[in-house]
Every structure is written in C-alpha cells, then in structure tokens.
Design a protein around this motif. Sequence first.
Motif, PDB file in Angstrom:
ATOM      1  N   ALA A  45       0.834  -1.215   0.000  1.00 49.44           N
ATOM      2  CA  ALA A  45       0.000   0.000   0.000  1.00 49.44           C
ATOM      3  C   ALA A  45       0.865   1.260   0.000  1.00 49.44           C
ATOM      4  O   ALA A  45       0.552   2.240  -0.694  1.00 49.44           O
ATOM      5  CB  ALA A  45      -0.944  -0.009   1.197  1.00 49.44           C
ATOM      6  N   ILE A  48       2.174   1.828  -3.460  1.00 49.24           N
ATOM      7  CA  ILE A  48       1.136   2.420  -4.313  1.00 49.24           C
ATOM      8  C   ILE A  48       1.074   3.925  -4.072  1.00 49.24           C
ATOM      9  O   ILE A  48       1.059   4.720  -5.016  1.00 49.24           O
ATOM     10  CB  ILE A  48      -0.241   1.769  -4.073  1.00 49.24           C
ATOM     11  N   ARG A  49       1.045   4.302  -2.813  1.00 48.15           N
ATOM     12  CA  ARG A  49       0.958   5.733  -2.485  1.00 48.15           C
ATOM     13  C   ARG A  49       2.169   6.492  -3.044  1.00 48.15           C
ATOM     14  O   ARG A  49       2.025   7.578  -3.613  1.00 48.15           O
ATOM     15  CB  ARG A  49       0.848   5.918  -0.977  1.00 48.15           C
ATOM     16  N   GLU A  52       1.734   6.838  -6.717  1.00 51.24           N
ATOM     17  CA  GLU A  52       0.700   7.832  -7.021  1.00 51.24           C
ATOM     18  C   GLU A  52       1.269   9.242  -6.936  1.00 51.24           C
ATOM     19  O   GLU A  52       0.900  10.117  -7.729  1.00 51.24           O
ATOM     20  CB  GLU A  52      -0.482   7.685  -6.062  1.00 51.24           C
ATOM     21  N   ILE A  63       1.178   0.105 -10.115  1.00 62.11           N
ATOM     22  CA  ILE A  63       0.081   0.173  -9.155  1.00 62.11           C
ATOM     23  C   ILE A  63      -0.859  -1.020  -9.303  1.00 62.11           C
ATOM     24  O   ILE A  63      -1.288  -1.608  -8.306  1.00 62.11           O
ATOM     25  CB  ILE A  63      -0.661   1.514  -9.320  1.00 62.11           C
ATOM     26  N   TYR A  67      -1.978  -3.628  -6.243  1.00 65.26           N
ATOM     27  CA  TYR A  67      -3.352  -3.855  -5.777  1.00 65.26           C
ATOM     28  C   TYR A  67      -3.722  -5.335  -5.862  1.00 65.26           C
ATOM     29  O   TYR A  67      -4.406  -5.857  -4.984  1.00 65.26           O
ATOM     30  CB  TYR A  67      -4.362  -3.007  -6.555  1.00 65.26           C
ATOM     31  N   SER A 128      -6.669   7.152  -5.319  1.00 64.50           N
ATOM     32  CA  SER A 128      -5.761   7.540  -4.226  1.00 64.50           C
ATOM     33  C   SER A 128      -6.466   7.515  -2.867  1.00 64.50           C
ATOM     34  O   SER A 128      -5.839   7.212  -1.847  1.00 64.50           O
ATOM     35  CB  SER A 128      -5.149   8.913  -4.495  1.00 64.50           C
ATOM     36  N   THR A 131      -6.450   3.972  -1.724  1.00 64.35           N
ATOM     37  CA  THR A 131      -5.122   3.670  -1.175  1.00 64.35           C
ATOM     38  C   THR A 131      -5.038   4.151   0.266  1.00 64.35           C
ATOM     39  O   THR A 131      -4.574   3.414   1.154  1.00 64.35           O
ATOM     40  CB  THR A 131      -4.022   4.359  -2.018  1.00 64.35           C
ATOM     41  N   ASP A 132      -5.477   5.375   0.506  1.00 66.35           N
ATOM     42  CA  ASP A 132      -5.426   5.929   1.866  1.00 66.35           C
ATOM     43  C   ASP A 132      -6.311   5.147   2.828  1.00 66.35           C
ATOM     44  O   ASP A 132      -5.946   4.952   3.997  1.00 66.35           O
ATOM     45  CB  ASP A 132      -5.822   7.404   1.861  1.00 66.35           C
ATOM     46  N   ALA A 168      -9.246  -2.748  -2.505  1.00 64.65           N
ATOM     47  CA  ALA A 168      -8.305  -3.078  -3.580  1.00 64.65           C
ATOM     48  C   ALA A 168      -9.053  -3.515  -4.841  1.00 64.65           C
ATOM     49  O   ALA A 168      -8.669  -3.129  -5.953  1.00 64.65           O
ATOM     50  CB  ALA A 168      -7.334  -4.159  -3.123  1.00 64.65           C
ATOM     51  N   ALA A 171     -10.399  -0.455  -6.494  1.00 62.77           N
ATOM     52  CA  ALA A 171      -9.325   0.255  -7.199  1.00 62.77           C
ATOM     53  C   ALA A 171      -9.018  -0.437  -8.525  1.00 62.77           C
ATOM     54  O   ALA A 171      -8.852   0.232  -9.555  1.00 62.77           O
ATOM     55  CB  ALA A 171      -8.080   0.333  -6.318  1.00 62.77           C
TER      56      ALA A 171
END
Length: 179
Positions: A45, A48-49, A52, A63, A67, A128, A131-132, A168, A171
């Motif tokens: 994760a 991914i952030r 991003e 990304i 996921y 995003s 993701t958070d 996920a 996403a």
Amino acid sequence: MDTNTEYNLVIDHCRDLFLKKTKDYGTSWRIMRITSITDQLFIKAQRIRTLEVKKVSKVGEGILEEYIAIVNYCLIAMMQLELGESTDEQLPLHEVEASYQKFVQETRDLMLAKNHDYGEAWRDMRVSSLTDMILMKLQRVKQIEDNNGFTLVSEGLKANYQDMLNYAVFALIKLGLAK
C-alpha cells in the motif's frame, strides 16, 4: 457491467495469479505470522501511495500489480487466521483453492451488503483515496495486533482484511482490470 460482475472478473484475475504462484512456490506463505502479512500489505500500500505521488516506477511493476498483491495477501491473512500459523505446512492446491474461494465469497457478500447501504459511493472516489483507506485500515490492524487481538468495540482483524480486499478490488475496477 454491474459491480458483482466486475468484482468477479477482478477476482478471477487475482485467483489465477495466486494459484499459479501456489503451483510454483507451494504454500510457503504458511510460515508467515499475521503481523508479517500485515507488514507486507503495508509495504504494498505504501508503494502504491509513493507511485501515485511520484508517477514513476523504477522497478517495473506498477500500481495494478500492487493492488492485485493486496487482494491476495488479504486472502492469505484470512486463511492464516483460520488455519493458525505454521512453520512448515504445505497444503494441497485443491484445499488452498477452496479456502481462497470461501473467503472471497464471504468478502463479496459483505461488499454487496455495504454497497447496498452506501449506494456504491466508491465509484465516485479517487483511487488515491482507496489507497489511503487501505493504509488507514492497516494502522488499525497494527493497533489490534499490538493489543494481542483485543478490541473494546471495534471490528476484528478479519473484518479489516475484508475491507482492504474490497477497497483493492474497487481500485482494480477503477483502473480497468474488469474490462
């Protein structure tokens, strides 16, 4: 397409990769403690952030792959919660596949119930933000683990893994994997 169909297409892709890796590596993940799986999810994760924000990957995978890994690690976590930790237990592929499918079904059912109540709000969210949400859930899981699984009023570990799995999948749908 409807959410259930898109969800199933994403899961089919994730399951196919998971089963191929199981054929290659066996159930080597059985050696992992729940806390290690949580940390692996955090790494995915957080990557991914970072991607991003930076918009560039220097190691090839992007990304989408991360996921997919989150989906599969969440399922590994649920399997480990049920099976208990083991240092050397290899499971037959058909048992792993059945367990994978059982937890997918439970998690899909939860998603359908929540989608009913929330009106599929995830469709209007940014990737995003998903993701958070996963990173926030991981902070919660770490706290529950640090409290030896004890909670006063909060959901337990499994519910948090299910939510992360569903975020996920959402996403991945938004990123076009269900097409």
